[in-house]
Each structure stands twice: as structure tokens, then as C-alpha cells.
Design a protein around this motif. Structure first.
Motif, PDB file in Angstrom:
ATOM      1  N   GLN A 387      52.314 -15.451  34.500  1.00  0.00           N
ATOM      2  CA  GLN A 387      52.408 -16.597  35.606  1.00  0.00           C
ATOM      3  C   GLN A 387      51.255 -16.508  36.602  1.00  0.00           C
ATOM      4  O   GLN A 387      50.295 -15.382  37.155  1.00  0.00           O
ATOM      5  CB  GLN A 387      53.763 -14.835  36.454  1.00  0.00           C
ATOM      6  N   ASP A 388      50.353 -17.671  36.571  1.00  0.00           N
ATOM      7  CA  ASP A 388      49.315 -17.642  37.205  1.00  0.00           C
ATOM      8  C   ASP A 388      48.188 -16.763  36.766  1.00  0.00           C
ATOM      9  O   ASP A 388      47.506 -16.653  37.788  1.00  0.00           O
ATOM     10  CB  ASP A 388      49.369 -17.782  39.171  1.00  0.00           C
ATOM     11  N   MET A 403      46.939 -19.771  34.287  1.00  0.00           N
ATOM     12  CA  MET A 403      48.098 -19.967  33.147  1.00  0.00           C
ATOM     13  C   MET A 403      49.176 -19.242  33.609  1.00  0.00           C
ATOM     14  O   MET A 403      49.401 -18.285  33.801  1.00  0.00           O
ATOM     15  CB  MET A 403      47.258 -19.054  31.709  1.00  0.00           C
ATOM     16  N   ASN A 404      50.114 -20.219  32.840  1.00  0.00           N
ATOM     17  CA  ASN A 404      51.658 -20.021  32.992  1.00  0.00           C
ATOM     18  C   ASN A 404      52.233 -20.482  31.854  1.00  0.00           C
ATOM     19  O   ASN A 404      52.550 -21.414  30.857  1.00  0.00           O
ATOM     20  CB  ASN A 404      52.800 -20.912  34.047  1.00  0.00           C
ATOM     21  N   LEU A 426      44.273 -14.295  25.266  1.00  0.00           N
ATOM     22  CA  LEU A 426      45.413 -13.746  25.704  1.00  0.00           C
ATOM     23  C   LEU A 426      46.238 -12.402  25.412  1.00  0.00           C
ATOM     24  O   LEU A 426      46.563 -11.764  25.806  1.00  0.00           O
ATOM     25  CB  LEU A 426      45.886 -15.035  25.278  1.00  0.00           C
ATOM     26  N   ILE A 427      45.908 -12.068  23.905  1.00  0.00           N
ATOM     27  CA  ILE A 427      46.583 -11.369  23.974  1.00  0.00           C
ATOM     28  C   ILE A 427      46.458  -9.559  24.083  1.00  0.00           C
ATOM     29  O   ILE A 427      46.826  -8.634  24.095  1.00  0.00           O
ATOM     30  CB  ILE A 427      46.492 -11.306  21.700  1.00  0.00           C
ATOM     31  N   ASN A 428      44.693  -9.935  24.204  1.00  0.00           N
ATOM     32  CA  ASN A 428      44.573  -9.054  24.809  1.00  0.00           C
ATOM     33  C   ASN A 428      44.710  -7.573  25.552  1.00  0.00           C
ATOM     34  O   ASN A 428      45.058  -7.720  26.722  1.00  0.00           O
ATOM     35  CB  ASN A 428      42.502  -8.998  24.872  1.00  0.00           C
ATOM     36  N   LEU A 429      45.450  -9.644  27.106  1.00  0.00           N
ATOM     37  CA  LEU A 429      45.175  -9.181  27.863  1.00  0.00           C
ATOM     38  C   LEU A 429      47.045  -8.724  28.140  1.00  0.00           C
ATOM     39  O   LEU A 429      47.384  -7.893  29.072  1.00  0.00           O
ATOM     40  CB  LEU A 429      45.207 -11.591  28.916  1.00  0.00           C
ATOM     41  N   ASP A 438      43.765 -12.028  38.779  1.00  0.00           N
ATOM     42  CA  ASP A 438      44.832 -12.348  39.416  1.00  0.00           C
ATOM     43  C   ASP A 438      45.981 -12.865  39.044  1.00  0.00           C
ATOM     44  O   ASP A 438      46.034 -12.676  37.438  1.00  0.00           O
ATOM     45  CB  ASP A 438      44.635 -14.232  40.241  1.00  0.00           C
ATOM     46  N   GLY A 439      47.066 -12.739  39.876  1.00  0.00           N
ATOM     47  CA  GLY A 439      48.452 -13.150  38.883  1.00  0.00           C
ATOM     48  C   GLY A 439      49.194 -11.934  37.585  1.00  0.00           C
ATOM     49  O   GLY A 439      48.826 -11.073  38.260  1.00  0.00           O
ATOM     50  N   ARG A 440      50.271 -12.419  37.185  1.00  0.00           N
ATOM     51  CA  ARG A 440      50.781 -11.002  36.873  1.00  0.00           C
ATOM     52  C   ARG A 440      51.481 -11.595  34.803  1.00  0.00           C
ATOM     53  O   ARG A 440      52.144 -12.952  35.325  1.00  0.00           O
ATOM     54  CB  ARG A 440      51.954 -10.758  37.692  1.00  0.00           C
ATOM     55  N   ILE A 441      51.446 -10.191  34.459  1.00  0.00           N
ATOM     56  CA  ILE A 441      52.023 -10.333  32.844  1.00  0.00           C
ATOM     57  C   ILE A 441      53.941  -9.498  32.808  1.00  0.00           C
ATOM     58  O   ILE A 441      53.232  -8.547  32.919  1.00  0.00           O
ATOM     59  CB  ILE A 441      51.127  -9.935  31.697  1.00  0.00           C
ATOM     60  N   THR A 442      54.491 -10.539  32.672  1.00  0.00           N
ATOM     61  CA  THR A 442      55.931  -9.104  32.954  1.00  0.00           C
ATOM     62  C   THR A 442      56.417  -9.276  31.508  1.00  0.00           C
ATOM     63  O   THR A 442      56.354 -10.399  30.258  1.00  0.00           O
ATOM     64  CB  THR A 442      56.799 -10.214  33.555  1.00  0.00           C
ATOM     65  N   ILE A 443      57.503  -8.350  31.237  1.00  0.00           N
ATOM     66  CA  ILE A 443      57.840  -7.843  30.064  1.00  0.00           C
ATOM     67  C   ILE A 443      59.096  -7.597  29.957  1.00  0.00           C
ATOM     68  O   ILE A 443      59.631  -6.563  31.333  1.00  0.00           O
ATOM     69  CB  ILE A 443      56.874  -7.647  28.583  1.00  0.00           C
ATOM     70  N   ASP A 444      60.048  -8.188  30.044  1.00  0.00           N
ATOM     71  CA  ASP A 444      61.578  -8.504  30.268  1.00  0.00           C
ATOM     72  C   ASP A 444      61.660  -7.824  31.530  1.00  0.00           C
ATOM     73  O   ASP A 444      62.792  -7.277  32.417  1.00  0.00           O
ATOM     74  CB  ASP A 444      62.067  -6.695  29.768  1.00  0.00           C
ATOM     75  N   GLY A 445      60.666  -8.709  32.654  1.00  0.00           N
ATOM     76  CA  GLY A 445      60.544  -8.992  33.890  1.00  0.00           C
ATOM     77  C   GLY A 445      60.162  -7.994  34.779  1.00  0.00           C
ATOM     78  O   GLY A 445      60.331  -7.734  35.663  1.00  0.00           O
TER      79      GLY A 445
END
Length: 630
Positions: A387-388, A403-404, A426-429, A438-445
Motif C-alpha cells: 500500500q503506497d 507501489m500498490n 520488492l522481495i527484500n522489502l 513510507d507506506g505499508r506491507i501487510t500479510i493477511d491484513g
């Protein structure tokens, strides 16, 4: 090329080099100096603070050992005086005159006891100091090891392996050797100098003044020779580093050298560097070797003056002849610790510089702290969302901007694009090797920053293009994928990865030991083992970075089938260069310059006739294009 690969721990710069650390540096050897000597010394002393009572015991033992050894020459002098007096009375024909061997025998017994007691205290000093040094360095090594596990990936990406290893191994070993050897020698030398001066003053202040006056002459000789030899030592170190780099390059690329017929050129370069090393080496060693004869010459001048003036004082009956003998022994004892202190001064400079490099490592910025109340995902469904997301390896240069991406559970996501597009980033992040700008990455919310890093990474199984296997058996390398894996689990994973057959053809089968670089098996076989390791891990989410790039076409088909079976019901991220391997992906992300420029299935992207279609056609229809996949 050699300068980039040779870290500070190379032959040219390590503490164990010529005139090196363990034998004490040669006088005139260039010494690395610390930027903040006092601050680093105080910090290093802080590691010794818990052992302060043991250090006081060491100091007391050193003082007692030195006292017993320094009083011995004066007592021995009394025996000499008694022997001389008895012989002179005999020569003069005094009736009943004889040497008092009983008195001399008692003196010798006292001396034996004194030397024994001195040795016992010296042993106690060394024994306690060994424990202090090793415990201190053990604590420091544990701290460094713990620090390395908390450092972010960008720290290792921005430094050579040689530099990190030099700090962890060579610099810590340098500190260890100094604490073990030089610190006790420093204490003993200082106490000896003070003790000898006191004993010499009790015998004759005049003779003591003569000895002390020779010190400036000794220092002038040492400084003069050292300044001339230092430039040759520096040239020796430089040439030794160049030679090390050349040999490393030539033997690493031995086949290339042979293939292009460059053996003669390689030998000529070696001979040229070796000649420079020879010239610098013999000049450095010869000039520094002059110091000892010159020091002996200065000492002998002192002995002559002591003997002449002492003889005059004996004739005037100001002192006894045994005192002259004792004084000459003290003169010899006095010059040795002075030389040792000069050497120790250089060693301490080098040690503080090593400590400073270690402390720089300990002061490096660590990974962002774990959350105080971490979330737990028991069994991940594999729903991943970007998300962003904004990220750059440098603060002012963004690689990924806004990136979304939405990935549903169980989907296979292929990531393609030219070199430098941001696929691996992208994988490292996703695995939180780097922190987002900035932004966030989620797994199962759940935001990945709300998970402990260990638990987050346990959700993933990785097979990378660059294989990593450690020195150990094939069984252990596969079992690395899951703690407590049984023999049957390992074999099933190897069979699923189509590695079982080749493993059984090896002389020792699953007990075959891989060397440090796993060069005793082929690149394709190494890749099969890493795939088996990922299969054994049974992860919730798979990451495949060109996992079949090193195997032949027939094996690739089998592995692809195994992978397809493994990916069922799991979210999978596949970084691909060969587009034939991702036709069946649920979604293909086409990246360029850190941005997803196209998204869809294989058929949808071909129908669009855009960037992906151009890439695909360039691979399978022979079209020439500037848009390669890297």
C-alpha cells in the motif's frame, strides 16, 4: 580488481604479518593509530572493570615477583664480597684466613628461595591475567556476534566481507593478544624499571646517574634508525598486499589465464612485485636490525663507565666490590624493560586502533526495534498487500514510488522486468530486510512491522538464483530448512526436488561433505539441494528467484512439476527472466524503474502488445529489442 577484493584482513594488512603482532612489532614498523586514543582506551578499560579485583591481584603479584628478583643481585653481591675478602686475606698471608663458605652457602640458599618465590608470583600473575584476558575477549566476541545479528542488510551490502571479517577476527585477536601478553609485560616492565632504579640508588647515586645519562643516547639511536626503516616497512606492506592480490586473482581465475595464454604475463607481473617486495623487505629488516648492535654499543659504553667509576669508588672504599657486580647486573636489567616499553607503546597504539574499529562496528545503527506487542499469524493464508510503498537505498533517491499490489491467497505472482527494475528489492522489502521509507506491507491484513522478524521470515521459503550451502553433509544442508527434520523427511524433500538420484550416485550419498564453496558438486546440483531445502521447510509463502536457471532443460521440466505441486494452495512470488516458466502464473507484474507498469495474465499482457509482449517476442520470435530482461 585486487584492491576491491582484498579487505583489511589480507596478508598485506593483518596483524599477523611480518614483524607482526604475536612476536612484537619490529622497531620502525608503521603503526596504525587511533582517531580518539583516550576515548577508546577508556572504553576498552571499561571491559576490564568487572575484573578490577583480579587485576589488583595481578599488580600485587607483579610487584612481589619483581621485588624478589631485583633484590637478588644485591644479595649475590654480598656473597661475591665475602668470597673476595676471604681470598685477599689468604693472599696477604693472614693466619687462619679462609673463605666463609658457610656464609656463602646461606646466601645461595636465600637466593634459591627468592628466585622460587619470584617465579611463583610470576606464575600467579600470568595465570590470573590469562583468565581475565580470555573472559574479557569472550565477552567482546559475544557482543560483536550479537551485534552482527542485529545489523540491517544494508550494512553488509555496503561493506566487503574482508573488512567485516577483519574487524570480527583480526582486530579482536589483536586485543586478545595485547591483554594476554603485553599488559602483563607492561606492568612487569614498569615495576622492574622502578625497582631497579631504587636498588641502584641504594648502591651508588653516582653510578645510577651515569646509567640514566645513557638513556637519551639510546632513545636518539632508536628514533633515528626507526624513522629511516619506517618508509621501507611501508613499502614492504604495500608490496605484500599487491602480491597477495595478484596471487589470489591468478589462482582464482587460473582457467581463464590458461585459456587466453597469459601465463607468461602473470609470471612477469609476479616477479616484478616480488622484486619490489624483496628490495623493501631486506632494507627494512637490515636497517631495523642495526638497532640492537647500536643499543649494545651504547650499553657497553655505560658498562665501561660504570666499571671505571666503580673501580675508583672501590679503591676509595666507598662501595664494596660485590656492589659493582650487582650494579652491572642491574644495568643489564634496566635496559631490557626500557626496550620492552618502547615495543609495548607501538603495540598499544595498534591495539587501540583495533579496538576503535571494533567499537565502530558495535556503534553501527541497528535494525528498527521489534514492536513491544507483536502480532502472531499461526498459519498464514498468504494474502499480501503493498500500500503506497515508497523505498530507496538512499534517502534522496527513491527506487520504488507509490507501489500498490494486491495478492490473493494461493496466487502465483510472477515478477518480470529489466535489470535494476526493483524485482529483488520488492522481495527484500516483503521479508523486511530493508525498512520502508513510507507506506505499508501487510500479510493477511497484519502490518509486517507488527510481526517479529523471526516469525515473519518463518512464513517464507526461498530459492534464490545464487545458491548458498554450508560446509557440512548434504543431509544437514537439506535439513537446514526445518528444525528437527527426520531422515525420511529429508529423503522425501530430495525426491520431490529430483535430487535423490544424483545424491545416491555420490560416494558417500547423503553423508557426502560439501566444502566451503560447495565446489565439489555442480551448480545445477547445488540448486537442486536448495530447492529440496525449501520443499522441506513447507512454508506458507514461496519466493523463487530464477530457481531453475542453473539446471538443464530436462531437469527443469521435472523441477517445474515439483514446484507446481509445491505451490498449490500457497502464495508464490516468482522472479523470472525466462518467460516460458511463468505462462501459467495467476498474475504477472511487469516492473520498470521501480514501478509496476503492466499487470495481468500471460494472455492478457500479450493482447495488450506492450512492454511484456515486446519482452516475450524478443525471446521466442527472434525480434531485436532494447528492452531485455536482464
Amino acid at each position: 580488481m585486487s584492491e576491491q577484493r582484498r579487505g583489511p584482513g589480507g596478508f598485506g594488512g593483518g596483524p599477523g604479518g611480518p614483524g607482526g603482532r604475536h612476536g612484537g612489532p619490529a622497531i620502525g614498523m608503521p603503526v596504525q593509530k587511533a582517531k580518539d586514543f583516550k576515548g577508546t582506551l577508556r572504553r576498552l578499560a571499561g571491559y576490564l572493570k568487572p575484573h578490577r579485583y583480579a587485576l589488583l591481584t595481578v599488580l600485587a603479584a607483579a610487584i612481589l615477583s619483581t621485588i624478589f628478583s631485583t633484590v637478588s643481585p644485591k644479595i649475590l653481591g654480598k656473597a661475591t664480597t665475602k668470597l673476595f675478602e676471604g681470598l685477599m686475606l689468604k693472599v696477604k698471608g693472614v693466619p687462619g684466613a679462609e673463605v666463609d663458605f658457610g656464609y656463602i652457602g646461606n646466601i645461595l640458599l636465600i637466593l634459591i628461595v627468592l628466585y622460587m618465590v619470584s617465579s611463583i608470583f610470576s606464575y600467579i600473575q600470568q595465570y590470573i591475567m590469562a583468565g581475565i584476558a580470555q573472559r574479557t575477549v569472550s565477552d567482546l566476541r559475544n557482543e560483536v556476534n550479537g551485534k552482527l545479528s542485529r545489523l540491517p542488510l544494508k550494512f553488509f551490502d555496503s561493506r566487503t566481507n574482508g573488512e567485516i571479517l577483519s574487524r570480527v577476527v583480526n582486530d579482536v585477536d589483536n586485543i586478545s593478544s595485547t591483554l594476554q601478553q603485553s599488559l602483563t609485560q607492561l606492568i612487569t616492565s614498569l615495576v622492574t624499571v622502578v625497582g631497579v632504579i631504587v636498588m641502584m640508588l641504594t648502591i651508588s647515586p653516582i653510578l645510577t646517574l651515569i646509567v640514566v645519562l645513557t638513556l637519551p643516547l639510546s632513545l636518539m639511536v632508536t628514533k633515528g634508525v626507526a624513522s629511516r626503516s619506517q618508509k621501507h616497512f611501508m613499502g614492504q606492506q604495500k608490496s605484500l598486499g599487491e602480491l597477495n592480490g595478484h596471487v589470489e586473482e591468478m589462482y582464482t581465475g587460473h582457467r581463464i589465464v590458461k585459456a587466453f595464454g597469459r601465463e607468461a604475463k602473470s609470471v612477469d607481473t609476479f616477479n616484478e612485485i616480488n622484486e619490489r617486495l624483496y628490495q623493501s623487505g631486506w632494507k627494512a629488516q637490515f636497517i631495523s636490525g642495526i638497532i640492537m648492535p647500536l643499543m649494545s654499543f651504547v650499553s657497553n659504553i655505560g658498562y665501561v663507565l660504570v666499571s671505571v667509576v666503580g673501580g675508583i669508588l672501590v679503591t676509595k672504599r666507598s662501595i664494596e666490590i660485590g656492589d659493582i657486580q650487582a650494579f652491572i647486573q642491574y644495568t643489564r636489567q634496566f635496559s631490557m624493560p626500557i626496550t620492552q616499553l618502547a615495543n609495548i607503546a607501538n603495540i598499544i597504539q595498534s591495539t587501540i586502533a583495533s579496538a576503535e574499529r571494533v567499537f565502530e562496528l558495535l556503534d553501527e545503527q541497528e535494525e528498527a526495534a521489534e514492536t513491544a506487542h507483536p502480532q502472531v499469524i499461526q498459519r498464514a493464508r498468504g494474502e499480501v498487500r503493498f500500500q503506497d510503498v515508497r523505498f530507496g537505498y538512499k534517502e534522496d533517491e527513491l527506487l520504488i514510488d507509490r507501489m500498490n499490489i494486491d495478492v490473493a491467497s494461493g496466487q502465483t505472482i510472477a515478477i518480470v522486468g529489466p535489470t535494476g527494475a526493483g524485482k529483488t528489492t520488492l522481495i527484500n522489502l516483503l521479508m523486511r530486510f530493508y525498512e520502508l521509507n513510507d507506506g505499508r506491507i501487510t500479510i493477511d491484513g497484519t502490518d509486517i512491522t507488527e510481526l517479529q522478524r523471526g516469525r515473519l521470515r518463518s512464513l517464507f521459503g526461498m530459492v534464490l538464483q545464487d545458491t548458498w550451502l554450508f560446509n557440512g553433509t548434504i543431509r544437514d544442508n537439506i535439513a537446514y530448512g526445518r528444525e528437527g527434520a527426520t531422515e525420511e523427511d529429508v529423503i522425501r524433500a530430495a525426491q520431490a526436488a529430483h535430487a535423490d538420484h544424483f545424491i545416491r550416485t555420490l560416494p558417500e550419498g547423503y553423508d557426502t561433505v560439501l566444502n566451503e564453496e560447495a565446489s565439489n558438486i555442480s551448480q545445477g546440483q547445488k540448486q537442486l539441494l536448495t530447492i529440496a531445502r525449501a520443499i522441506l521447510a513447507d512454508p506458507s509463502i514461496l519466493i523463487l528467484d530464477e530457481a531453475t536457471s542453473s539446471v538443464d532443460t530436462r531437469t527443469e521440466v521435472f523441477i517445474q512439476r515439483a514446484m507446481n505441486e509445491l505451490m498449490k494452495g500457497r502464495t508464490s512470488f516468482v522472479i523470472a527472466h525466462r518467460l516460458s516458466t511463468i505462462r501459467d502464473a495467476d498474475m504477472i507484474l511487469v516492473m520498470n524503474k521501480g514501478t509496476v507498469i503492466e499487470k495481468g495474465t500471460h494472455e492478457e499482457l500479450l493482447a495488450q502488445g506492450g512492454f511484456y509482449a515486446d519482452l516475450y517476442n524478443s525471446q521466442f520470435m527472434g525480434k531485436t529489442t532494447q528492452k531485455d530482461v536482464g
